[in-house]
Enzyme design. Structure first.
Site, PDB file in Angstrom:
ATOM      1  N   ALA A 171       0.839  -1.197   0.000  1.00  0.00           N
ATOM      2  CA  ALA A 171       0.000   0.000   0.000  1.00  0.00           C
ATOM      3  C   ALA A 171       0.875   1.247   0.000  1.00  0.00           C
ATOM      4  CB  ALA A 171      -0.913  -0.002   1.222  1.00  0.00           C
ATOM      5  N   ASP A 220      20.807  -3.057   3.766  1.00  0.00           N
ATOM      6  CA  ASP A 220      20.660  -1.948   2.820  1.00  0.00           C
ATOM      7  C   ASP A 220      19.794  -0.827   3.397  1.00  0.00           C
ATOM      8  OD1 ASP A 220      20.993  -0.647   0.341  1.00  0.00           O
ATOM      9  OD2 ASP A 220      19.095  -1.426  -0.395  1.00  0.00           O
ATOM     10  N   GLU A 253      12.941   7.425   6.593  1.00  0.00           N
ATOM     11  CA  GLU A 253      11.991   8.515   6.359  1.00  0.00           C
ATOM     12  C   GLU A 253      11.126   8.737   7.596  1.00  0.00           C
ATOM     13  OE1 GLU A 253       9.693   8.502   2.780  1.00  0.00           O
ATOM     14  OE2 GLU A 253      11.310   7.649   1.586  1.00  0.00           O
TER      15      GLU A 253
END
Length: 393
Positions: free
Chosen positions: A192, A260, A265
């Site tokens: 989503a 990684d 954010e």
């Protein structure tokens, strides 16, 4: 609907005669409305279960290539205006990452995205957007619905008479890296989308424990065991919860084996105290036989952990609630089950015990009061002054 039409008009596409309807009670709308400063969704939110079901069945009305430097992924628009990220299957469940492959050129695994969502929910972080597995008919649900000529032009039929496609990007997007259906059906992960940046602006921030993305380079944290003392003098890590959230993320990444994590954010509307989003987890679950201890560097160097995180880990280390058993049961709900092979699921218990062992080593060295921290620390106005304990470390 107005925004959707305007975006189509500005992009290089032709609006098709699809019936697109907006439902204010759609699960994706409720998911957006439930996001708060602590998590993407509440612990008992029934919307998430409905959204997972919808991800498996919503009608695709358009597909475009998601810009990426390395891997093929599609942004899908649905009839009810939902937007979904589709990452196609690139390798089999039992394929391990070869020993000579660097983490930054490893394949992205659709099943790792699915498994990471389930693990994040089990750990009670709730920082990964909902993900479900789905088999797409890439002829009927991608090629025949896309309005994008660039995407149409990269479809072809393989010598085995399977429908294949690739994408245009900087590195691994050539015909030799194409994905193929069998003959038209291809499984992948359906993630989503988060609200648009205009609705919910986000900031991408370099991870203080980022890795070198060259074949020979090393970062300071890899050679300096006291690196965390430097990090703790810099805002926003010198007060509040940001550093604790980084450590949560490192524990999550260690359990999945994801090396990684170069950026993270946050939603800018929530300020420095907002939670960290755990996005892009497709490079996890590559090696079940190897535990990359360097992923835990934020925990082992800073020697602090949230009390709530520790309690959840200790619960999942008990035989009656073992992480592997809970994970196995959770993954059975996905239509692409089995999502992980048994060695990957069993590795979770082994890695969990290594996390708890690292915490215990810190407690023995510094004491429980210094290591185990209450959640939701109130940020201070001034940078934290180096304590005597930190100087000793």
């Amino acid at each position: 609907m107005k925004t959707y039409s305007k975006a189509l008009n500005w992009s290089n596409v032709t609006v098709a005669a699809h019936e697109v309807t907006y439902d204010p009670d759609a699960s994706w709308v409720k998911f957006y409305l439930g996001i708060n400063r602590y998590a993407l969704y509440s612990r008992e939110d029934p919307t998430i279960l409905q959204l997972l079901k919808d991800l498996q069945s919503m009608t695709v009305v358009n597909a475009v290539v998601k810009p990426s430097g390395h891997h093929l992924k599609l942004a899908l628009k649905m009839r009810n205006l939902a937007k979904v990220m589709y990452k196609p299957m690139r390798q089999q469940r039992d394929d391990e990452t070869p020993e000579d492959v660097f983490y930054f050129v490893d394949f992205q695994r659709h099943n790792a995205e699915i498994a990471s969502f389930h693990l994040d929910r089990i750990l009670d972080f709730r920082r990964v957007p909902p993900v479900a597995g789905r088999q797409l008919n890439i002829t009927g649900e991608v090629l025949h619905v896309t309005h994008n000529e660039d995407l149409r032009s990269v479809f072809f039929t393989s010598p085995a008479n399977n429908t294949c496609f690739f994408a245009k990007c900087l590195y691994m997007c050539k015909t030799e890296y194409a994905v193929c259906g069998s003959p038209n059906h291809l499984e992948g992960s359906m993630s989503a989308y988060l609200p648009s940046l205009s609705m919910a602006p986000r900031v991408s921030i370099p991870n203080p424990w980022t890795r070198s993305y060259t074949f020979t380079g090393r970062q300071e944290w890899e050679d300096n065991p006291f690196y965390c003392d430097t990090v703790k003098q810099q805002p926003p890590y010198n007060s509040g919860n940001r550093l604790l959230n980084i450590i949560d993320m490192s524990i999550f990444d260690f359990l999945t084996g994801n090396m990684d994590r170069h950026h993270y954010e946050i939603f800018s509307n929530f300020g420095d105290e907002g939670f960290l989003l755990h996005l892009d987890n497709a490079r996890g679950f590559g090696k079940h036989s190897h535990d990359e201890m360097s992923i835990l560097a934020p925990l082992t160097q800073c020697c602090i952990i949230k009390r709530s995180t520790l309690l959840r880990l200790q619960l999942l280390a008990q035989s009656a609630f073992s992480l592997s058993d809970v994970m196995r049961e959770s993954l059975q709900s996905d239509p692409l089950h089995p999502i992980l092979t048994e060695p990957h699921i069993s590795a979770l218990d082994r890695r969990l015990h290594k996390v708890l062992s690292a915490v215990q080593q810190c407690v023995r060295r510094l004491g429980e009061d210094e290591v185990i921290t209450n959640d939701f620390i109130k940020p201070t106005v001034n940078p934290t002054v180096t304590t005597e304990m930190e100087l000793l470390r």
